[in-house]
Design a protein around this motif. Structure first.
Motif, PDB file in Angstrom:
ATOM      1  N   ALA A 170       4.083  14.197 -21.051  1.00  0.00           N
ATOM      2  CA  ALA A 170       4.324  15.400 -21.837  1.00  0.00           C
ATOM      3  C   ALA A 170       5.424  16.215 -21.169  1.00  0.00           C
ATOM      4  O   ALA A 170       5.426  16.382 -19.946  1.00  0.00           O
ATOM      5  CB  ALA A 170       3.047  16.230 -21.951  1.00  0.00           C
ATOM      6  N   THR A 171       6.362  16.699 -21.977  1.00  0.00           N
ATOM      7  CA  THR A 171       7.482  17.481 -21.452  1.00  0.00           C
ATOM      8  C   THR A 171       7.884  18.529 -22.481  1.00  0.00           C
ATOM      9  O   THR A 171       7.120  18.840 -23.388  1.00  0.00           O
ATOM     10  CB  THR A 171       8.662  16.567 -21.062  1.00  0.00           C
ATOM     11  OG1 THR A 171       9.660  17.354 -20.394  1.00  0.00           O
ATOM     12  CG2 THR A 171       9.259  15.871 -22.253  1.00  0.00           C
ATOM     13  N   TYR A 172       9.081  19.076 -22.349  1.00  0.00           N
ATOM     14  CA  TYR A 172       9.550  20.140 -23.240  1.00  0.00           C
ATOM     15  C   TYR A 172      10.843  19.743 -23.945  1.00  0.00           C
ATOM     16  O   TYR A 172      11.722  19.096 -23.352  1.00  0.00           O
ATOM     17  CB  TYR A 172       9.830  21.422 -22.460  1.00  0.00           C
ATOM     18  CG  TYR A 172       8.646  22.046 -21.777  1.00  0.00           C
ATOM     19  CD1 TYR A 172       7.623  22.652 -22.499  1.00  0.00           C
ATOM     20  CD2 TYR A 172       8.558  22.052 -20.383  1.00  0.00           C
ATOM     21  CE1 TYR A 172       6.538  23.245 -21.864  1.00  0.00           C
ATOM     22  CE2 TYR A 172       7.486  22.651 -19.741  1.00  0.00           C
ATOM     23  CZ  TYR A 172       6.480  23.235 -20.476  1.00  0.00           C
ATOM     24  OH  TYR A 172       5.419  23.826 -19.852  1.00  0.00           O
ATOM     25  N   VAL A 179      11.572  21.350 -16.129  1.00  0.00           N
ATOM     26  CA  VAL A 179      10.269  21.799 -16.622  1.00  0.00           C
ATOM     27  C   VAL A 179       9.727  22.949 -15.776  1.00  0.00           C
ATOM     28  O   VAL A 179       8.976  23.786 -16.273  1.00  0.00           O
ATOM     29  CB  VAL A 179       9.249  20.633 -16.659  1.00  0.00           C
ATOM     30  CG1 VAL A 179       9.672  19.584 -17.675  1.00  0.00           C
ATOM     31  CG2 VAL A 179       9.075  20.007 -15.279  1.00  0.00           C
ATOM     32  N   ASP A 226       8.035  28.130 -17.250  1.00  0.00           N
ATOM     33  CA  ASP A 226       6.949  29.091 -17.078  1.00  0.00           C
ATOM     34  C   ASP A 226       7.456  30.352 -16.386  1.00  0.00           C
ATOM     35  O   ASP A 226       7.216  30.574 -15.193  1.00  0.00           O
ATOM     36  CB  ASP A 226       5.803  28.448 -16.288  1.00  0.00           C
ATOM     37  CG  ASP A 226       4.580  29.358 -16.198  1.00  0.00           C
ATOM     38  OD1 ASP A 226       4.520  30.356 -16.942  1.00  0.00           O
ATOM     39  OD2 ASP A 226       3.685  29.065 -15.380  1.00  0.00           O
ATOM     40  N   ILE A 228       6.466  29.370 -25.465  1.00  0.00           N
ATOM     41  CA  ILE A 228       6.358  27.909 -25.588  1.00  0.00           C
ATOM     42  C   ILE A 228       5.530  27.579 -26.824  1.00  0.00           C
ATOM     43  O   ILE A 228       4.400  28.050 -26.965  1.00  0.00           O
ATOM     44  CB  ILE A 228       5.665  27.307 -24.344  1.00  0.00           C
ATOM     45  CG1 ILE A 228       6.395  27.705 -23.061  1.00  0.00           C
ATOM     46  CG2 ILE A 228       5.562  25.791 -24.477  1.00  0.00           C
ATOM     47  CD1 ILE A 228       5.603  27.393 -21.794  1.00  0.00           C
ATOM     48  N   VAL A 270       3.258  25.005 -28.913  1.00  0.00           N
ATOM     49  CA  VAL A 270       2.390  23.886 -28.545  1.00  0.00           C
ATOM     50  C   VAL A 270       1.365  23.654 -29.648  1.00  0.00           C
ATOM     51  O   VAL A 270       0.920  24.604 -30.307  1.00  0.00           O
ATOM     52  CB  VAL A 270       1.681  24.174 -27.194  1.00  0.00           C
ATOM     53  CG1 VAL A 270       0.833  25.425 -27.271  1.00  0.00           C
ATOM     54  CG2 VAL A 270       0.854  22.983 -26.736  1.00  0.00           C
ATOM     55  N   TYR A 319      -2.482  18.096 -23.774  1.00  0.00           N
ATOM     56  CA  TYR A 319      -1.449  18.777 -23.000  1.00  0.00           C
ATOM     57  C   TYR A 319      -1.474  20.286 -23.268  1.00  0.00           C
ATOM     58  O   TYR A 319      -1.136  21.081 -22.390  1.00  0.00           O
ATOM     59  CB  TYR A 319      -0.061  18.186 -23.280  1.00  0.00           C
ATOM     60  CG  TYR A 319       0.390  18.256 -24.715  1.00  0.00           C
ATOM     61  CD1 TYR A 319       1.034  19.375 -25.220  1.00  0.00           C
ATOM     62  CD2 TYR A 319       0.182  17.180 -25.576  1.00  0.00           C
ATOM     63  CE1 TYR A 319       1.440  19.441 -26.539  1.00  0.00           C
ATOM     64  CE2 TYR A 319       0.588  17.234 -26.892  1.00  0.00           C
ATOM     65  CZ  TYR A 319       1.223  18.374 -27.371  1.00  0.00           C
ATOM     66  OH  TYR A 319       1.624  18.430 -28.678  1.00  0.00           O
ATOM     67  N   LEU A 362      -1.803  23.237 -20.507  1.00  0.00           N
ATOM     68  CA  LEU A 362      -0.940  24.409 -20.422  1.00  0.00           C
ATOM     69  C   LEU A 362      -1.764  25.697 -20.385  1.00  0.00           C
ATOM     70  O   LEU A 362      -1.428  26.639 -19.662  1.00  0.00           O
ATOM     71  CB  LEU A 362       0.037  24.436 -21.597  1.00  0.00           C
ATOM     72  CG  LEU A 362       1.137  23.373 -21.577  1.00  0.00           C
ATOM     73  CD1 LEU A 362       1.921  23.389 -22.886  1.00  0.00           C
ATOM     74  CD2 LEU A 362       2.081  23.580 -20.394  1.00  0.00           C
ATOM     75  N   ALA A 382       6.506  22.219 -26.373  1.00  0.00           N
ATOM     76  CA  ALA A 382       5.756  21.267 -25.547  1.00  0.00           C
ATOM     77  C   ALA A 382       5.281  20.114 -26.416  1.00  0.00           C
ATOM     78  O   ALA A 382       4.910  20.312 -27.574  1.00  0.00           O
ATOM     79  CB  ALA A 382       4.570  21.962 -24.893  1.00  0.00           C
ATOM     80  N   ARG A 386       8.365  15.631 -16.327  1.00  0.00           N
ATOM     81  CA  ARG A 386       7.189  15.917 -17.144  1.00  0.00           C
ATOM     82  C   ARG A 386       6.401  17.052 -16.513  1.00  0.00           C
ATOM     83  O   ARG A 386       6.503  17.287 -15.296  1.00  0.00           O
ATOM     84  CB  ARG A 386       6.289  14.682 -17.248  1.00  0.00           C
ATOM     85  CG  ARG A 386       5.605  14.293 -15.938  1.00  0.00           C
ATOM     86  CD  ARG A 386       4.922  12.950 -16.043  1.00  0.00           C
ATOM     87  NE  ARG A 386       4.031  12.721 -14.901  1.00  0.00           N
ATOM     88  CZ  ARG A 386       3.392  11.592 -14.674  1.00  0.00           C
ATOM     89  NH1 ARG A 386       3.550  10.564 -15.497  1.00  0.00           N
ATOM     90  NH2 ARG A 386       2.590  11.454 -13.636  1.00  0.00           N
ATOM     91  N   PHE A 387       5.655  17.782 -17.343  1.00  0.00           N
ATOM     92  CA  PHE A 387       4.773  18.783 -16.749  1.00  0.00           C
ATOM     93  C   PHE A 387       3.366  18.238 -16.553  1.00  0.00           C
ATOM     94  O   PHE A 387       2.583  18.781 -15.782  1.00  0.00           O
ATOM     95  CB  PHE A 387       4.758  20.093 -17.557  1.00  0.00           C
ATOM     96  CG  PHE A 387       4.291  19.979 -18.989  1.00  0.00           C
ATOM     97  CD1 PHE A 387       2.948  19.930 -19.306  1.00  0.00           C
ATOM     98  CD2 PHE A 387       5.216  19.956 -20.031  1.00  0.00           C
ATOM     99  CE1 PHE A 387       2.515  19.839 -20.617  1.00  0.00           C
ATOM    100  CE2 PHE A 387       4.794  19.882 -21.351  1.00  0.00           C
ATOM    101  CZ  PHE A 387       3.438  19.816 -21.643  1.00  0.00           C
TER     102      PHE A 387
END
Length: 260
Positions: A117-119, A130, A134, A140, A142, A148, A152, A183, A205-206
């Protein structure tokens, strides 16, 4: 790969299931497998009669064959709805992302697959990694109650989460509200990137969504068998074969659980 062949290979590794496990997973005469239809990597197509097809339905079919039980798919439009049903006796085993919020009502095996999972960031964004997302004042988008998204909720410290219904709802918020990041699962974001000229994926990735088997807490007697089933499915190469069979890009075999 025939499901019966895969079941034979797994059973050769872990042995026949104890009768207590079979009873715990077939209280209604069948193995009821909860399937999350919104995960396009794990449910990648449909059968001729409209049923779910893909890696997770195949895993359920192999498990049913190992148990010697008839199989019934119980489909849900989102992982949140599937998790909600854990205390309503609607399914015996679920194929779903393992998250601590869900573990209050569901016992999970180790993961059998992982999804990064990423942005996605909009055109002109100055964000480069990433870790920069924040920050105070950033927003963000989502999808609500995804694995995911739950991650977050636990880990985002300064940015604001704007939730939407499903992937499409989150994407609409991202575009319409001109949010700072979207996200999502990397394979889906690659597709979204094509629809929004100038947008781009951030590297890395987060987190990685851990897709596992789960049972309601009341069926905990079956958990050890299910853990062995997952380990054998990974170790024998069956999970990798299912991913290749369905031609799924962006889905990886999870690392073997070091505890087994």
């Amino acid at each position: 790969m025939m499901m019966s062949d895969a079941a034979w290979r797994i059973s050769a590794i872990i042995g026949e299931p104890p009768e207590a496990v079979r009873r715990a997973l077939s209280r209604h005469g069948v193995l009821r497998a909860g399937i999350n239809l919104s995960n396009f990597l794990l449910v990648s197509s449909r059968t001729a009669d409209g049923g779910p097809a893909g890696v997770s339905p195949d895993m359920a079919a192999i498990l049913a064959a190992c148990l010697g039980l008839p199989l019934r798919y119980v489909p849900y439009e989102s992982p949140g709805l599937l998790a909600d049903a854990a205390e309503r006796d609607e399914w015996d085993v679920a194929l779903i992302g393992a998250e601590p919020q869900r573990a209050t009502v569901i016992d999970f095996t180790p993961a059998y697959t992982e999804i990064e999972a990423t942005y996605l960031v909009p055109p002109g964004s100055a964000l480069q990694s990433v870790t920069e997302v924040d920050q105070k004042g950033r927003r963000i988008a989502v999808a609500a109650r995804t694995a995911y998204g739950l991650w977050l909720e636990r880990n985002v410290q300064a940015a604001e989460l704007v939730t939407g219904e499903g992937f499409d709802g989150a994407y609409r918020h991202f575009v319409d509200q001109k949010l700072d990041a979207l996200a999502g699962l990397r394979p889906k974001l690659i597709e979204d990137e094509k629809t929004l000229p100038g947008s781009r994926l951030l590297p890395g990735r987060f987190m990685a969504v851990q897709q596992a088997l789960g049972t309601p807490k009341a069926s905990g007697i079956a958990l050890e068998y299910l853990r062995s089933f997952v380990a054998a499915a990974i170790g024998s190469g069956i999970v990798a074969q299912l991913i290749a069979r369905h031609g799924v890009t962006g889905l990886s075999v999870a690392e073997m659980d070091s505890g087994r």
